[in-house]
Design a protein around this motif. Structure first.
Motif, mmCIF file in Angstrom:
data_model
loop_
_atom_site.group_PDB
_atom_site.id
_atom_site.type_symbol
_atom_site.label_atom_id
_atom_site.label_comp_id
_atom_site.label_asym_id
_atom_site.label_seq_id
_atom_site.Cartn_x
_atom_site.Cartn_y
_atom_site.Cartn_z
ATOM 1 N N VAL A 422 0.872 -1.181 0.000
ATOM 2 C CA VAL A 422 0.000 0.000 0.000
ATOM 3 C C VAL A 422 0.905 1.225 0.000
ATOM 4 C CG1 VAL A 422 -1.802 1.295 1.188
ATOM 5 C CG2 VAL A 422 -1.820 -1.208 1.252
ATOM 6 N N TYR A 423 0.753 2.045 -1.023
ATOM 7 C CA TYR A 423 1.572 3.240 -1.121
ATOM 8 C C TYR A 423 0.756 4.445 -0.669
ATOM 9 C CZ TYR A 423 4.909 0.336 -3.515
ATOM 10 O OH TYR A 423 5.807 -0.656 -3.805
ATOM 11 N N PRO A 424 1.247 5.170 0.350
ATOM 12 C CA PRO A 424 0.486 6.280 0.929
ATOM 13 C C PRO A 424 -0.046 7.269 -0.096
ATOM 14 C CG PRO A 424 2.397 5.829 2.276
ATOM 15 C CD PRO A 424 2.533 4.967 1.051
ATOM 16 N N ARG A 425 0.765 7.593 -1.094
ATOM 17 C CA ARG A 425 0.353 8.605 -2.066
ATOM 18 C C ARG A 425 -0.950 8.223 -2.777
ATOM 19 N NH1 ARG A 425 2.860 12.722 -5.091
ATOM 20 N NH2 ARG A 425 1.218 13.737 -6.305
ATOM 21 N N GLU A 426 -1.106 6.925 -3.065
ATOM 22 C CA GLU A 426 -2.307 6.460 -3.761
ATOM 23 C C GLU A 426 -3.557 6.698 -2.919
ATOM 24 O OE1 GLU A 426 -2.169 2.345 -4.725
ATOM 25 O OE2 GLU A 426 -3.803 2.469 -6.162
ATOM 26 N N VAL A 427 -3.471 6.402 -1.615
ATOM 27 C CA VAL A 427 -4.606 6.611 -0.714
ATOM 28 C C VAL A 427 -4.846 8.108 -0.522
ATOM 29 C CG1 VAL A 427 -5.573 6.084 1.561
ATOM 30 C CG2 VAL A 427 -4.058 4.439 0.450
ATOM 31 N N GLU A 428 -3.760 8.864 -0.420
ATOM 32 C CA GLU A 428 -3.878 10.317 -0.248
ATOM 33 C C GLU A 428 -4.574 10.963 -1.447
ATOM 34 O OE1 GLU A 428 0.174 11.371 0.340
ATOM 35 O OE2 GLU A 428 0.266 10.546 2.368
ATOM 36 N N GLU A 429 -4.231 10.482 -2.644
ATOM 37 C CA GLU A 429 -4.841 11.042 -3.861
ATOM 38 C C GLU A 429 -6.360 10.871 -3.836
ATOM 39 O OE1 GLU A 429 -1.496 12.562 -6.100
ATOM 40 O OE2 GLU A 429 -3.646 12.785 -6.264
ATOM 41 N N VAL A 430 -6.812 9.699 -3.378
ATOM 42 C CA VAL A 430 -8.250 9.446 -3.300
ATOM 43 C C VAL A 430 -8.898 10.367 -2.276
ATOM 44 C CG1 VAL A 430 -9.993 7.760 -2.607
ATOM 45 C CG2 VAL A 430 -8.139 7.080 -4.134
ATOM 46 N N LEU A 431 -8.304 10.470 -1.087
ATOM 47 C CA LEU A 431 -8.878 11.317 -0.038
ATOM 48 C C LEU A 431 -8.902 12.787 -0.441
ATOM 49 C CD1 LEU A 431 -7.374 9.579 3.108
ATOM 50 C CD2 LEU A 431 -9.807 9.875 2.612
ATOM 51 N N TYR A 432 -7.902 13.203 -1.190
ATOM 52 C CA TYR A 432 -7.874 14.599 -1.638
ATOM 53 C C TYR A 432 -9.034 14.913 -2.598
ATOM 54 C CZ TYR A 432 -3.576 16.511 0.357
ATOM 55 O OH TYR A 432 -2.631 17.024 1.212
ATOM 56 N N GLU A 433 -9.607 13.872 -3.198
ATOM 57 C CA GLU A 433 -10.739 14.095 -4.101
ATOM 58 C C GLU A 433 -12.029 14.376 -3.335
ATOM 59 O OE1 GLU A 433 -11.271 11.215 -7.138
ATOM 60 O OE2 GLU A 433 -9.157 11.175 -7.710
ATOM 61 N N HIS A 434 -12.036 14.089 -2.037
ATOM 62 C CA HIS A 434 -13.232 14.366 -1.232
ATOM 63 C C HIS A 434 -13.281 15.864 -0.933
ATOM 64 C CE1 HIS A 434 -16.130 14.391 2.038
ATOM 65 N NE2 HIS A 434 -16.448 13.136 1.735
ATOM 66 N N PRO A 435 -14.410 16.512 -1.186
ATOM 67 C CA PRO A 435 -14.500 17.966 -0.995
ATOM 68 C C PRO A 435 -14.306 18.428 0.444
ATOM 69 C CG PRO A 435 -16.672 17.008 -1.391
ATOM 70 C CD PRO A 435 -15.670 15.955 -1.706
ATOM 71 N N GLY A 436 -14.456 17.518 1.405
ATOM 72 C CA GLY A 436 -14.322 17.910 2.803
ATOM 73 C C GLY A 436 -12.899 17.813 3.336
ATOM 74 N N ASP A 462 -14.455 20.903 6.402
ATOM 75 C CA ASP A 462 -15.879 20.787 6.707
ATOM 76 C C ASP A 462 -15.998 20.172 8.098
ATOM 77 O OD1 ASP A 462 -18.718 19.021 5.179
ATOM 78 O OD2 ASP A 462 -18.555 20.289 6.975
ATOM 79 N N PRO A 463 -16.390 20.928 9.106
ATOM 80 C CA PRO A 463 -16.459 20.420 10.482
ATOM 81 C C PRO A 463 -17.451 19.276 10.669
ATOM 82 C CG PRO A 463 -17.538 22.554 10.308
ATOM 83 C CD PRO A 463 -16.830 22.343 9.020
ATOM 84 N N ALA A 464 -18.361 19.121 9.728
ATOM 85 C CA ALA A 464 -19.373 18.073 9.871
ATOM 86 C C ALA A 464 -18.895 16.715 9.360
ATOM 87 C CB ALA A 464 -20.640 18.480 9.119
ATOM 88 N N ILE A 465 -17.757 16.696 8.678
ATOM 89 C CA ILE A 465 -17.279 15.447 8.094
ATOM 90 C C ILE A 465 -16.876 14.461 9.201
ATOM 91 C CG2 ILE A 465 -14.844 16.065 7.900
ATOM 92 C CD1 ILE A 465 -14.829 14.749 5.177
ATOM 93 N N ALA A 466 -17.193 13.179 8.992
ATOM 94 C CA ALA A 466 -16.915 12.146 9.994
ATOM 95 C C ALA A 466 -16.006 11.066 9.414
ATOM 96 C CB ALA A 466 -18.226 11.521 10.476
ATOM 97 N N ARG A 471 -14.224 6.916 5.143
ATOM 98 C CA ARG A 471 -13.952 5.500 4.912
ATOM 99 C C ARG A 471 -14.851 4.947 3.803
ATOM 100 N NH1 ARG A 471 -13.935 3.942 9.754
ATOM 101 N NH2 ARG A 471 -11.693 3.945 10.084
ATOM 102 N N GLU A 472 -16.110 5.342 3.803
ATOM 103 C CA GLU A 472 -17.019 4.898 2.736
ATOM 104 C C GLU A 472 -16.578 5.441 1.386
ATOM 105 O OE1 GLU A 472 -18.865 2.318 4.830
ATOM 106 O OE2 GLU A 472 -19.580 2.743 2.799
ATOM 107 N N PHE A 473 -16.071 6.658 1.381
ATOM 108 C CA PHE A 473 -15.560 7.263 0.146
ATOM 109 C C PHE A 473 -14.383 6.444 -0.380
ATOM 110 C CE2 PHE A 473 -15.195 10.689 -2.823
ATOM 111 C CZ PHE A 473 -13.843 10.828 -3.080
#
Length: 511
Positions: A422-436, A462-466, A471-473
C-alpha cells in the motif's frame, strides 16, 4: 528459452504427470499443454498477435495458468491485475498499459461495464465461468464478451507459436510508486525464465516437489516461486483459490505437498491455528517466506512447532522478483534476507554508488538476468532506477562478512498490509478528491493480524465530516486492504521549515 517453450518440453517428457491440482482435481502436463496451445490459437483467431497487451484479471485458478501461458505463447504481453481492485484503480492500468483484451471471471464483468466507455481500445472481454450461472447474453458488454470455454473449444492443437526473442517483453507488472501513478515494470522472457530457473536451482525445487500456491498469482512472488519454478521442473502446483489455514492443513493431508510459500502473516495464522497434538504440515520439507521481514521469534516458534525449515528471502517486482534467499546448504541466519541467489549480484552502496564497507548501511542495488527492461512509457523513472546496469531498490541494507544481507528499512513510506503493498500517495490522492478534505497524510501502524494497517491524518475544511464518511468514500475507490483502518482529524499537519510533512512525527503519535 522461455516459460512457454519450457512447458512444451516438460509436457513432452512427462505427459501423464500432474501439472496442477485445483479443488482436488488433477490436470496432467499433457492436458495443460493442450489447453495452453488451444487458448493461444483462440487468441490468434480473435486477431491478437505478438506484442499485443492482454490483461489477466483472475483469481488463483486454472484459468490464470492457461491464460498466462497461452498469451505468452503467441508473444503477447501479459498484464496481471489484482481482481480486488476497484474499477477506478483498474482504469489507469488498462489505459496506460494499452490493453487490447481482458481475461477475467464472469463475476467481475460488472466492474468493467462501469468503465468500458473509457476503454475504447479493449476489443474483447474473455469471461471465465465460476459456476455462478450468470446470464451475460444481454449484458451491456455482450458485443465484446467471449466465453473462455467456447473459444478454448475452438482452438487448434496444431497452432505454431511465433519466434520469441528473450529480450521481448513478456509481462508488465504495475507497482505503485510513492510519488505518483503506478509504474509498469517490463519483464522480458529472459527475466522471468532466468529467475524461475535460478530460484528453483537455489532452493532445489524439482520434479518431485508439490508446491502450494496460496499467494495471489497476480503477484510476482507467487508467479515465480510457486508457479513458474515448479512447472519448469516438472513439479506439481497445488492451487488454492485463497489462503486459509484450515485448507492448508487439509491439503497437506490430502495431497502431501513438499513446499509452502507465503508472507509472514500467513505463517502466523498457521501457527495460531495448528492442532496442539498433530504436526499439521507433515511432509513439507521447505517453507519460503518473503514480502516483508519475518519476526525472528515467529520464525523460531514456527520451525519448532512444525519441524520444518523456513527460508526467508528478498525480492521486488523490478527483479522478477527474487535476488536473495537464505541458503539451504549452510546455516540460515534469522533476521537476514539471505545471500545472492544463482546468477544474481547484490551490493550495498552509498549516495555516490560506491560500495560501502562490510556492516555499513547503504542502498541495496541488484544486477543480473532477472532485472527488468524498464518502466513502460516512463523513461525518466527508468533512468532514475536503472544505472550502469544496476537496479537501485531504494531499500536500506547492510551486508555481513559472510555475504548475508539485512534490510534495515523498507522503501520510504511503504505500508505492507497482509503481504500487499500500500503506497500512501495512492490513498492520499483518493482522499484529496473528497471535498471535505483540506490536507491529508497516510502512514502505517503495526497490526497484530496483518502486519501493518493504514492510518490517515486529515485536516478537514468541513467540520461536519466524519471518519465513516471518508472511509465509505475510500471503499468506493480503493481495494479493501488499502482503506484506512483509522482516520484521525487534526487542526494542522506537522511540517518542517520547507513545508514538508513530517510523517515520522505522526507515526510516533499512533497508539
Amino acid at each position: 528459452m522461455n516459460l512457454s517453450s519450457q512447458l512444451s518440453i516438460t509436457a513432452k517428457n512427462h505427459p501423464n504427470k500432474t501439472a496442477f491440482v485445483f479443488q482436488d482435481n488433477h490436470t496432467s502436463y499433457q492436458e495443460l499443454e493442450g489447453a495452453v496451445t488451444k487458448f493461444a490459437s483462440a487468441l490468434h483467431q480473435l486477431g491478437y498477435r505478438k506484442g499485443d497487451h492482454i490483461a489477466l484479471v483472475a483469481g488463483n485458478s486454472p484459468y490464470f495458468v492457461i491464460g498466462l501461458y497461452g498469451a505468452l505463447r503467441i508473444g503477447a504481453v501479459v498484464i496481471p491485475i489484482n481482481p480486488m481492485y476497484t474499477p477506478y484503480e483498474m482504469e489507469y492500468i488498462l489505459k496506460n498499459g494499452d490493453v487490447k483484451a481482458i481475461l477475467t471471471m464472469d463475476v467481475l464483468v460488472e466492474k468493467f461495464a462501469a468503465i468500458a466507455e473509457k476503454l475504447p481500445g479493449v476489443n474483447h472481454y474473455i469471461s471465465c465461468e465460476t459456476g455462478a450461472e450468470l446470464k451475460l447474453t444481454a449484458h451491456p458488454l455482450s458485443t465484446k464478451l467471449k466465453s473462455f470455454t467456447e473459444i478454448l473449444q475452438g482452438g487448434n492443437l496444431e497452432f505454431i507459436s511465433p519466434v520469441l526473442d528473450e529480450e521481448d517483453v513478456a509481462v508488465v507488472l504495475y507497482t505503485s510508486g510513492t510519488t505518483g501513478k503506478p509504474k509498469g515494470a517490463m519483464l522480458t522472457h529472459k527475466n522471468l525464465y532466468s529467475n524461475a530457473k535460478d530460484v528453483a536451482d537455489y532452493l532445489t525445487i524439482n520434479g518431485d516437489d508439490r508446491v502450494i500456491a496460496a499467494l495471489p498469482m497476480f503477484h510476482v512472488f507467487c508467479l515465480t516461486v510457486a508457479l513458474n519454478a515448479p512447472l519448469m521442473n516438472g513439479g506439481t502446483v497445488i492451487i488454492m483459490p485463497k489462503f486459509s489455514p484450515k485448507e492448508v492443513f487439509r491439503i497437506t493431508r490430502a495431497h502431501t505437498p513438499t513446499i509452502f510459500a507465503g508472507v509472514p502473516t500467513m505463517y502466523n495464522y498457521l501457527l495460531q491455528s495448528a492442532n496442539d497434538k498433530d504436526n499439521d504440515l507433515q511432509g513439507i520439507r521447505l517453507c519460503i517466506s518473503g514480502g516483508s521481514a519475518m519476526p525472528v521469534a515467529l520464525l523460531k516458534e514456527f520451525e519448532k512447532k512444525f519441524d520444518v525449515i523456513v527460508s526467508e528471502g528478498y525480492g521486488l517486482s523490478e527483479a522478477s522478483p527474487v535476488t536473495c534467499f537464505n541458503p539451504l546448504d549452510r546455516p540460515r541466519k534469522p533476521g537476514s534476507i539471505g545471500a545472492n541467489i544463482v546468477n544474481v549480484e547484490n551490493k550495498v552502496v552509498d549516495e555516490f554508488g560506491e560500495e560501502v564497507e562490510t556492516g555499513e548501511v547503504g542502498e541495496l542495488i541488484v544486477r543480473g538476468p532477472n532485472v527488468m527492461k524498464g518502466y513502460y512509457k516512463m523513461p525518466e523513472e527508468t533512468a532514475a532506477t536503472l544505472k550502469n546496469g544496476w537496479l537501485y531498490t531504494g531499500d536500506l541494507a547492510r551486508m555481513d562478512d559472510e555475504g548475508y544481507f539485512y534490510i534495515v528499512d523498507r522503501k520510504k513510506d511503504l505500508i505492507l498490509v497482509g503481504g500487499y503493498n500500500v503506497y500512501p500517495r495512492e490513498v492520499e490522492e483518493v482522499l484529496y478528491e473528497h471535498p471535505g478534505v483540506a490536507e491529508v497524510v497516510v502512514v502505517g501502524m503495526p497490526d497484530p493480524d496483518s502486519g501493518e494497517a493504514v492510518v490517515s491524518f486529515v485536516v478537514a475544511n468541513d467540520p461536519a465530516i466524519a471518519e465513516d464518511d471518508l472511509r465509505e468514500f475510500c471503499k468506493a475507490h480503493l481495494a479493501k486492504y488499502k482503506v484506512p483502518a483509522k482516520i484521525e482529524f487534526l487542526d494542522e499537519l506537522p511540517k518542517n521549515t520547507t513545508g514538508k510533512i513530517l510523517r515520522k512525527n505522526l507515526q510516533e503519535t499512533i497508539k
